[in-house]
Design a protein around this motif. Structure first.
Motif, PDB file in Angstrom:
ATOM      1  N   ALA A 330       0.833  -1.206   0.000  1.00 54.83           N
ATOM      2  CA  ALA A 330       0.000   0.000   0.000  1.00 54.83           C
ATOM      3  C   ALA A 330       0.870   1.259   0.000  1.00 54.83           C
ATOM      4  N   ALA A 331       1.935   1.256   0.804  1.00 57.52           N
ATOM      5  CA  ALA A 331       2.834   2.410   0.841  1.00 57.52           C
ATOM      6  C   ALA A 331       3.538   2.597  -0.497  1.00 57.52           C
ATOM      7  N   HIS A 332       3.975   1.503  -1.092  1.00 55.88           N
ATOM      8  CA  HIS A 332       4.674   1.568  -2.382  1.00 55.88           C
ATOM      9  C   HIS A 332       3.774   2.154  -3.469  1.00 55.88           C
ATOM     10  N   ARG A 333       2.510   1.758  -3.476  1.00 55.42           N
ATOM     11  CA  ARG A 333       1.584   2.264  -4.493  1.00 55.42           C
ATOM     12  C   ARG A 333       1.326   3.755  -4.342  1.00 55.42           C
ATOM     13  N   GLN A 334       1.430   4.240  -3.122  1.00 55.67           N
ATOM     14  CA  GLN A 334       1.203   5.666  -2.869  1.00 55.67           C
ATOM     15  C   GLN A 334       2.512   6.455  -2.851  1.00 55.67           C
ATOM     16  N   ASP A 335       3.600   5.789  -3.289  1.00 56.27           N
ATOM     17  CA  ASP A 335       4.913   6.415  -3.348  1.00 56.27           C
ATOM     18  C   ASP A 335       5.349   6.946  -1.984  1.00 56.27           C
ATOM     19  N   ARG A 336       5.033   6.176  -0.947  1.00 59.19           N
ATOM     20  CA  ARG A 336       5.455   6.522   0.404  1.00 59.19           C
ATOM     21  C   ARG A 336       6.609   5.619   0.820  1.00 59.19           C
TER      22      ARG A 336
END
Length: 417
Positions: A330-336
């Motif tokens: 989820a973090a990767h998809r939101q570039d976090r």
């Protein structure tokens, strides 16, 4: 790609240390969602292409929720043909002469769990990792040093290979080097018991029926495996002894041990013969004081080492891996930042109640089940009587054994990452 000391190494979203079941699964889950992943293990190569690090008779019970997770991730096909559905499990207390029968049909499910050899599961997951070309694999390397930089962890291997990552995952077992380096070692307990594990063959089919006998001194568990394979065990036995008795049976002749085992086996199996060498595992309990450090997450045995009673170790590891993957993807998809403190706090908060509850329950039940204390034996007998007479309570415990725990990760509910 296989990295070596001559490789460039580089920067990764995640470096997983430990290519056991949990590490292999996590690496594949993350790489499938587009993260750059490296996997490091001190072994010289995969189990599927080298002498196994585990005895050939060592079996795992993979519960329904874990199978749902593997199916949802598209990985169950790697092991399905060597997995044996478990239709029923009988738990017997010889002292009270009571037993409890857990049945898949009573719970309305296809199976309680699936029995599978440890090597077969590892080999299947190794093939899954090999089929995902974006995972960089490092075999035969040990960590010499770590450095925490600005937004990254960097590890240097003894060969000089250096790898940087945003998130470092410790999947390196009960004696986790990464856990120790992060000063996350928590309480430990020596059960003063040894588990003897080995494969057996039987004259008659087990028909997918397993059992566990709560003997004084330690439980004896029979886990059905896939039948019909030449030179392969058809079931896995885990027999727990006090340390002194374990030493006696380790030095006994195979014939003497087979005779002792035969006295405990149900008649419908016919002759039961050891089919693999005995392997011994001293039993301990451990739990990290935290599941996370700076850009570090602990999973599986690196986070919690349990007694093998009820065979929950692998299933608890799947819940760790599935939850961590859920948060990281989820973090990767939101570039976090996939190694941010807030993400790691969420991982710990969501996993700690389950890991502590499961570890505490198995430890307590292991003590009750093997104790010679009359009060403990009476408690076991009274519990068996309640479960015999209250089907609703029996179904509730069956559901918990299936992995239907509160706050299950998405994959275990059949929802893709």
């Amino acid at each position: 790609m296989v990295l070596t000391s001559k490789s460039r190494g580089g920067d990764y979203d995640c470096l997983v240390v430990g290519a056991g079941h949990a590490g292999l699964l996590l690496a594949r889950l993350l790489a499938d969602q587009g993260l750059r992943v490296a996997l490091l293990d001190k072994r010289s190569g995969p189990i599927g292409k080298s002498e196994s690090a585990r005895p050939v008779g060592w079996g795992l019970s993979v519960n329904l929720s874990s199978v749902v997770a593997l199916r949802t991730a598209g990985l169950w096909d790697y092991v399905a043909d060597v997995a044996q559905p478990l239709d029923s499990m009988r738990v017997t207390d010889p002292t009270s002469k009571r037993d409890v029968l857990y049945q898949a049909s009573e719970a309305g499910v296809e199976a309680l769990s699936w029995g599978i050899l440890g090597q077969d599961l590892a080999s299947g997951l190794e093939r899954a990792v090999a089929d995902q070309s974006s995972i960089d694999i490092v075999w035969g390397e040990e960590i010499a040093s770590q450095d925490l930089g600005d937004g990254s962890q960097s590890i240097t291997c003894q060969s000089g290979l250096t790898i940087s990552c945003r998130l470092l995952v410790a999947a390196d077992g009960r004696r986790s080097l990464l856990r120790r380096k992060a000063r996350l070692d928590g309480p430990q307990l020596d059960f003063k018991q040894v588990a003897l594990t080995f494969g057996v063959t039987t004259d008659e089919s087990h028909h997918g029926q397993g059992f566990e006998i709560l003997l004084l001194g330690g439980p004896l568990a029979f886990l059905p495996l896939k039948e019909g394979g030449a030179d392969r065990p058809s079931a896995s036995i885990t027999w727990v002894f006090a340390k002194d008795r374990a030493a006696k049976w380790q030095s006994a002749t195979p014939e003497a041990f087979a005779e002792e085992l035969g006295r405990r086996m149900p008649d419908h199996l016919g002759n039961v013969r050891p089919a693999t060498p005995l392997a011994a595992f001293p039993l301990t309990f451990s739990h990290a004081k935290r599941l996370v450090g700076e850009r570090l997450a602990l999973v599986s045995d690196a986070a919690h080492g349990m007694h093998p009673i009820h065979a929950q170790g692998f299933n608890l590891a799947v819940r760790d891996v599935a939850r961590l993957a859920e948060l990281v993807v989820a973090a990767h998809r939101q570039d976090r930042d996939v190694g941010a403190p807030a993400l790691l706090r969420r991982y710990q908060a969501s996993r700690l109640p389950d890991t502590l509850a499961t570890s505490t329950f198995t430890s307590g039940f292991a003590w009750l089940g093997s104790s010679t204390n009359p009060l403990a034996r009476g408690t076991i007998g009274a519990g068996a009587l309640l479960l015999q007479q209250l089907p609703a309570l029996r179904r509730t415990l069956t559901r918990q054994g299936l992995g239907e725990v509160p706050g299950r990760p998405r994959l275990l509910r059949g929802i893709p990452l």
